[in-house]
Write a protein that holds these residues in place. Sequence first.
Motif, PDB file in Angstrom:
ATOM      1  N   THR A   1       0.904  -1.335   0.043  1.00  0.00           N
ATOM      2  CA  THR A   1       0.032   0.261   0.029  1.00  0.00           C
ATOM      3  C   THR A   1       0.722   1.192  -0.174  1.00  0.00           C
TER       4      THR A   1
ATOM      5  N   GLY B   1     -10.525  -1.033  -0.210  1.00  0.00           N
ATOM      6  CA  GLY B   1     -10.597  -2.408  -0.322  1.00  0.00           C
ATOM      7  C   GLY B   1     -11.643  -2.515   0.791  1.00  0.00           C
ATOM      8  N   THR B   2     -11.603  -1.878   2.135  1.00  0.00           N
ATOM      9  CA  THR B   2     -12.692  -1.908   3.033  1.00  0.00           C
ATOM     10  C   THR B   2     -13.862  -1.606   2.692  1.00  0.00           C
TER      11      THR B   2
ATOM     12  N   GLU C   1     -11.579  -5.135   9.382  1.00  0.00           N
ATOM     13  CA  GLU C   1     -12.241  -4.299   8.638  1.00  0.00           C
ATOM     14  C   GLU C   1     -13.258  -3.687   9.777  1.00  0.00           C
TER      15      GLU C   1
ATOM     16  N   GLU D   1     -10.751 -15.079   0.257  1.00  0.00           N
ATOM     17  CA  GLU D   1      -9.919 -13.965  -0.008  1.00  0.00           C
ATOM     18  C   GLU D   1      -8.724 -14.707  -0.983  1.00  0.00           C
TER      19      GLU D   1
ATOM     20  N   ASN E   1      -4.250 -12.756   2.505  1.00  0.00           N
ATOM     21  CA  ASN E   1      -3.219 -11.923   3.086  1.00  0.00           C
ATOM     22  C   ASN E   1      -2.520 -12.703   4.434  1.00  0.00           C
TER      23      ASN E   1
ATOM     24  N   ASP F   1     -13.126 -11.484  -1.659  1.00  0.00           N
ATOM     25  CA  ASP F   1     -12.211 -10.284  -1.596  1.00  0.00           C
ATOM     26  C   ASP F   1     -10.723 -10.477  -2.189  1.00  0.00           C
TER      27      ASP F   1
ATOM     28  N   ARG G   1      -5.645  -8.804  -3.771  1.00  0.00           N
ATOM     29  CA  ARG G   1      -4.543  -8.728  -4.689  1.00  0.00           C
ATOM     30  C   ARG G   1      -4.883 -10.001  -5.568  1.00  0.00           C
TER      31      ARG G   1
ATOM     32  N   CYS H   1      -8.287  -4.269  -5.469  1.00  0.00           N
ATOM     33  CA  CYS H   1      -7.553  -3.019  -4.912  1.00  0.00           C
ATOM     34  C   CYS H   1      -6.797  -2.487  -6.085  1.00  0.00           C
TER      35      CYS H   1
ATOM     36  N   LYS I   1      -2.636  -1.269  -4.154  1.00  0.00           N
ATOM     37  CA  LYS I   1      -1.689  -2.223  -3.536  1.00  0.00           C
ATOM     38  C   LYS I   1      -0.773  -2.513  -4.455  1.00  0.00           C
TER      39      LYS I   1
ATOM     40  N   ARG J   1       5.988  -9.438   9.207  1.00  0.00           N
ATOM     41  CA  ARG J   1       5.663  -9.451   7.836  1.00  0.00           C
ATOM     42  C   ARG J   1       6.703  -8.456   6.967  1.00  0.00           C
TER      43      ARG J   1
HETATM   44  N1  TLP Z   1      -4.449  -4.742   3.769  1.00  0.00           N
HETATM   45  C1  TLP Z   1      -3.560  -3.916   4.402  1.00  0.00           C
HETATM   46  C2  TLP Z   1      -3.696  -3.407   5.900  1.00  0.00           C
HETATM   47  O1  TLP Z   1      -4.568  -4.226   6.491  1.00  0.00           O
HETATM   48  C3  TLP Z   1      -2.819  -3.167   6.695  1.00  0.00           C
HETATM   49  C4  TLP Z   1      -2.292  -4.613   4.161  1.00  0.00           C
HETATM   50  O2  TLP Z   1      -1.260  -3.954   4.316  1.00  0.00           O
HETATM   51  O3  TLP Z   1      -2.144  -5.640   3.566  1.00  0.00           O
HETATM   52  N2  TLP Z   1      -8.556  -7.057   1.908  1.00  0.00           N
HETATM   53  C5  TLP Z   1      -7.400  -7.463   1.898  1.00  0.00           C
HETATM   54  C6  TLP Z   1      -6.978  -9.117   1.746  1.00  0.00           C
HETATM   55  C7  TLP Z   1      -6.332  -6.597   2.450  1.00  0.00           C
HETATM   56  O4  TLP Z   1      -5.138  -7.008   2.654  1.00  0.00           O
HETATM   57  C8  TLP Z   1      -6.666  -5.313   2.623  1.00  0.00           C
HETATM   58  C9  TLP Z   1      -5.835  -4.305   3.162  1.00  0.00           C
HETATM   59  C10 TLP Z   1      -7.979  -4.790   2.579  1.00  0.00           C
HETATM   60  C11 TLP Z   1      -8.779  -6.063   1.923  1.00  0.00           C
HETATM   61  C12 TLP Z   1      -8.272  -3.359   2.712  1.00  0.00           C
HETATM   62  O5  TLP Z   1      -7.972  -2.633   1.756  1.00  0.00           O
HETATM   63  P1  TLP Z   1      -7.936  -0.751   1.982  1.00  0.00           P
HETATM   64  O6  TLP Z   1      -6.558  -0.819   2.900  1.00  0.00           O
HETATM   65  O7  TLP Z   1      -7.657  -0.286   0.895  1.00  0.00           O
HETATM   66  O8  TLP Z   1      -9.238  -0.815   3.061  1.00  0.00           O
END
Ligand code: TLP
Length: 346
Positions: free
Chosen positions: A10, A60-61, A90, A138, A142, A171, A174, A199, A202, A320
């Motif tokens: 990000t 993403g949220t 989230e 997902e 992650n 979700d 990625r 997203c 990212k 990580r």
């Molecule tokens: N992940 C971020 C943050 O949580 C720290 C990261 O650095 O990995 N789905 C997945 C699988 C994600 O990893 C993330 C963000 C989101 C949704 C949410 O995306 P954002 O941050 O755009 O709301």
Amino acid sequence: MKMIDLRSDTVTLPTPAMREAVYNAELGDDVFGEDPTVNRFEKMAAERMGKEAGLLVVSGTMGNLVCILTHCARGEEVILGDRSHTFLYEAGGMSALGGIHPHIISNQPDGTMRLEDIEAAIRGSNVHFPRTRLICLENTHNRCSGSALTPEYIDSVAALAESHGLSVHLDGARIFNAAVALGVDVQELTRSVDSVSFCLSKGLSAPVGSVVCGSGEFIAEARRTRKVLGGGMRQAGVIAASGITALEQMVDRLAEDHINARRLAEGIARIPGLSIDPAGTQTNIVYFELVSDRLTAEELVTELGKKGIRLFCTGPSRLRMVTHYGIGSEDIDAALAVLGEVMNTA
Ligand code: TLP
């Protein structure tokens, strides 16, 4: 001192081509459906995902929340993994804003949930139970080492869902990392799900934004949900323009991030006091364990920070690192050298 920021993909900054695209974007009021760049981008994103329509959202949220609120009514239930981002990170949005009940089952280390566990979690018709409505997956996963769910697995979950009259949301924050790592067209990963969010900000390096894709009917309703959440944006073509560049130019290069992540994992495996199975690093996310009692994971993060290496501590002994557009192979070697030095002298 040059910072090597491995906290997340990000942190990527927009490319020169994105800045140029934003500067030149043709704009209008998107709440009136009049931003030509947003319209072009949403169509392009939907085509990429093999869906009828797309919707630009802020994050993403918000993408996951818009989809869950669109699929489910108050008191209904979502089955999702105990290590899923939606459950863990989230802010409980589905419960807070939708009165929707999360039903958590175990994620396996590869990011899957066992089909038999999903089936056992689906509620029967009984006045005591919430109604099951949705299953969330997902990809990449992650918290499960950035692992990629295969088309066959996703199809099998979708078939199970269909046999019980449920929908599936993916979700896909990625999703392109998964497609590149598996060597498949991204549509193979989305063909059987009802909605997918991915997203831009990212690994694809755009500054802001995510997209939700699904049927025309679903997206029309999701557009309404986004408005309820305050996510109707006006000249949002400034965001969509960088999204177009991201889709056109930034997908194939994700392979480089995966090679760098594997190099990083292999290097970490050689450092005494750290533990990782490099074969578990399939995409751009590298999780490893601290197995030395001479310092804590938090102390390790602080020590590395002083020497220009940034990473996340995700548990008492778990750390990580994430590779991305801003990280070259020389940065990986530099980070490994510092990591080795800190572990040696701690
Ligand atoms: N992940 C971020 C943050 O949580 C720290 C990261 O650095 O990995 N789905 C997945 C699988 C994600 O990893 C993330 C963000 C989101 C949704 C949410 O995306 P954002 O941050 O755009 O709301």
